[in-house]
Design a protein around this motif. Sequence first.
Motif, mmCIF file in Angstrom:
data_model
loop_
_atom_site.group_PDB
_atom_site.id
_atom_site.type_symbol
_atom_site.label_atom_id
_atom_site.label_comp_id
_atom_site.label_asym_id
_atom_site.label_seq_id
_atom_site.Cartn_x
_atom_site.Cartn_y
_atom_site.Cartn_z
ATOM 1 N N ASP A 31 14.903 1.021 -12.827
ATOM 2 C CA ASP A 31 13.319 0.961 -12.816
ATOM 3 C C ASP A 31 12.671 0.872 -11.436
ATOM 4 N N PRO A 32 12.386 1.908 -10.963
ATOM 5 C CA PRO A 32 11.782 1.892 -9.527
ATOM 6 C C PRO A 32 10.405 1.110 -9.223
ATOM 7 N N GLU A 33 9.960 0.717 -10.530
ATOM 8 C CA GLU A 33 8.631 -0.010 -10.470
ATOM 9 C C GLU A 33 9.137 -1.433 -9.622
ATOM 10 N N HIS A 34 10.328 -1.833 -10.070
ATOM 11 C CA HIS A 34 10.628 -3.391 -9.263
ATOM 12 C C HIS A 34 10.650 -3.204 -7.780
ATOM 13 N N PHE A 35 10.865 -2.139 -7.103
ATOM 14 C CA PHE A 35 10.952 -2.035 -5.889
ATOM 15 C C PHE A 35 9.375 -1.829 -5.617
ATOM 16 N N GLY A 36 8.669 -1.093 -6.105
ATOM 17 C CA GLY A 36 7.187 -0.765 -5.887
ATOM 18 C C GLY A 36 6.611 -2.259 -5.765
ATOM 19 N N THR A 37 6.838 -3.109 -7.149
ATOM 20 C CA THR A 37 6.038 -4.235 -7.037
ATOM 21 C C THR A 37 6.419 -5.074 -5.883
ATOM 22 N N GLY A 38 7.789 -5.250 -5.450
ATOM 23 C CA GLY A 38 8.199 -6.049 -4.450
ATOM 24 C C GLY A 38 7.252 -5.559 -2.963
ATOM 25 N N LEU A 39 7.216 -4.328 -2.970
ATOM 26 C CA LEU A 39 6.186 -3.799 -1.693
ATOM 27 C C LEU A 39 4.700 -4.145 -1.712
ATOM 28 N N GLN A 40 4.356 -4.487 -3.050
ATOM 29 C CA GLN A 40 3.126 -4.803 -3.234
ATOM 30 C C GLN A 40 2.713 -6.432 -2.970
ATOM 31 N N ARG A 41 3.651 -7.016 -3.441
ATOM 32 C CA ARG A 41 3.808 -8.568 -2.977
ATOM 33 C C ARG A 41 3.930 -8.909 -1.717
ATOM 34 N N MET A 42 4.260 -7.939 -0.783
ATOM 35 C CA MET A 42 4.042 -8.281 0.391
ATOM 36 C C MET A 42 2.801 -8.213 1.107
ATOM 37 N N LEU A 43 1.852 -7.872 0.277
ATOM 38 C CA LEU A 43 0.557 -7.620 0.837
ATOM 39 C C LEU A 43 -0.559 -8.512 0.090
ATOM 40 N N ARG A 48 -3.605 -4.328 -1.694
ATOM 41 C CA ARG A 48 -2.636 -3.396 -2.339
ATOM 42 C C ARG A 48 -3.210 -2.259 -2.917
ATOM 43 N N ARG A 49 -2.377 -1.166 -2.912
ATOM 44 C CA ARG A 49 -2.768 -0.041 -3.404
ATOM 45 C C ARG A 49 -1.413 0.590 -4.031
ATOM 46 N N ASP A 50 -1.637 1.811 -4.621
ATOM 47 C CA ASP A 50 -0.238 2.400 -5.237
ATOM 48 C C ASP A 50 0.719 2.453 -4.250
ATOM 49 N N ASP A 53 2.329 5.443 -2.636
ATOM 50 C CA ASP A 53 1.854 5.953 -1.510
ATOM 51 C C ASP A 53 2.766 5.641 -0.199
ATOM 52 N N PHE A 54 3.425 4.711 -0.410
ATOM 53 C CA PHE A 54 4.228 4.222 0.715
ATOM 54 C C PHE A 54 5.570 5.227 0.740
ATOM 55 N N PRO A 55 5.552 5.854 2.037
ATOM 56 C CA PRO A 55 7.050 6.660 1.918
ATOM 57 C C PRO A 55 8.152 5.762 2.009
ATOM 58 N N SER A 56 8.214 4.322 2.211
ATOM 59 C CA SER A 56 9.057 3.666 2.144
ATOM 60 C C SER A 56 9.700 3.510 0.653
ATOM 61 N N VAL A 86 2.523 13.064 -8.628
ATOM 62 C CA VAL A 86 2.017 13.844 -7.374
ATOM 63 C C VAL A 86 3.124 14.571 -7.038
ATOM 64 N N PRO A 87 2.946 15.869 -6.914
ATOM 65 C CA PRO A 87 3.995 16.866 -6.821
ATOM 66 C C PRO A 87 5.000 16.551 -5.612
ATOM 67 N N GLN A 88 4.380 16.275 -4.538
ATOM 68 C CA GLN A 88 4.967 15.890 -3.109
ATOM 69 C C GLN A 88 5.918 14.555 -3.496
ATOM 70 N N TYR A 89 5.422 13.709 -4.018
ATOM 71 C CA TYR A 89 6.314 12.413 -4.365
ATOM 72 C C TYR A 89 7.519 12.795 -5.412
#
Length: 201
Positions: A31-43, A48-50, A53-56, A86-89
């Motif tokens: 589940d890629p959301e785990h990675f995204g949640t980790g990025l959010q918790r650094m802020l 925090r935002r979606d 939107d982070f290229p990382s 988002v088509p780019q993502y």
Amino acid sequence: MLLWINGPFGGGKTHTAYELCRRLPGSVVSDPEHFGTGLQRMLPRDKRRDFQDFPSWRQGVHEVLSHLLDQHTAGGPVIVPMTVVVPQYFEETVGRLRADGYDVRHFSLLAHRETVLRRLQGRGLRGLRSEQWAATRVDRCLEALSKPEFGEHLTTDHLTVSGAAEAVARSAGLRLRPDDSGPLARRLHRAQVTVKNIRPL
């Protein structure tokens, strides 16, 4: 093979993914959301935002799933429940994995707006900020995912979780293990999946 289960928030992606995993020997859910949640918790919360939107996040999802696909030898597919509209993502995740030569099967689980909102409310988690956030994005998700580039489309208004999993497996040419669990066992399994995936913002 990688099965990417897309769809609106509250559309049944996670339950479908875990039902597939339960009935496909050797499969695993990533589940890629785990990675995204980790990025959010650094802020700090107010910064925090979606996380998509982070290229990382997009780069990290590609790297982790590539590694998993290269190392996964249990014989079943890697199953990824993740909303990407988002088509780019989409191109930087699903498209890039395909371009690398991996066998990626993408499915968008769609339903009428009223069905999705009812499912969100039915979780019994209406007080959570994450559920409120999801409800505000239903229209955007449904509009984007109905476009041809987000096929294969699967309408789930009248499908059970088992029915959705069976439709995905059938389209991907996979044979599910027979579901010999009773109604109570199925309800307990889905309740466990719901609790496991509660992620307050």
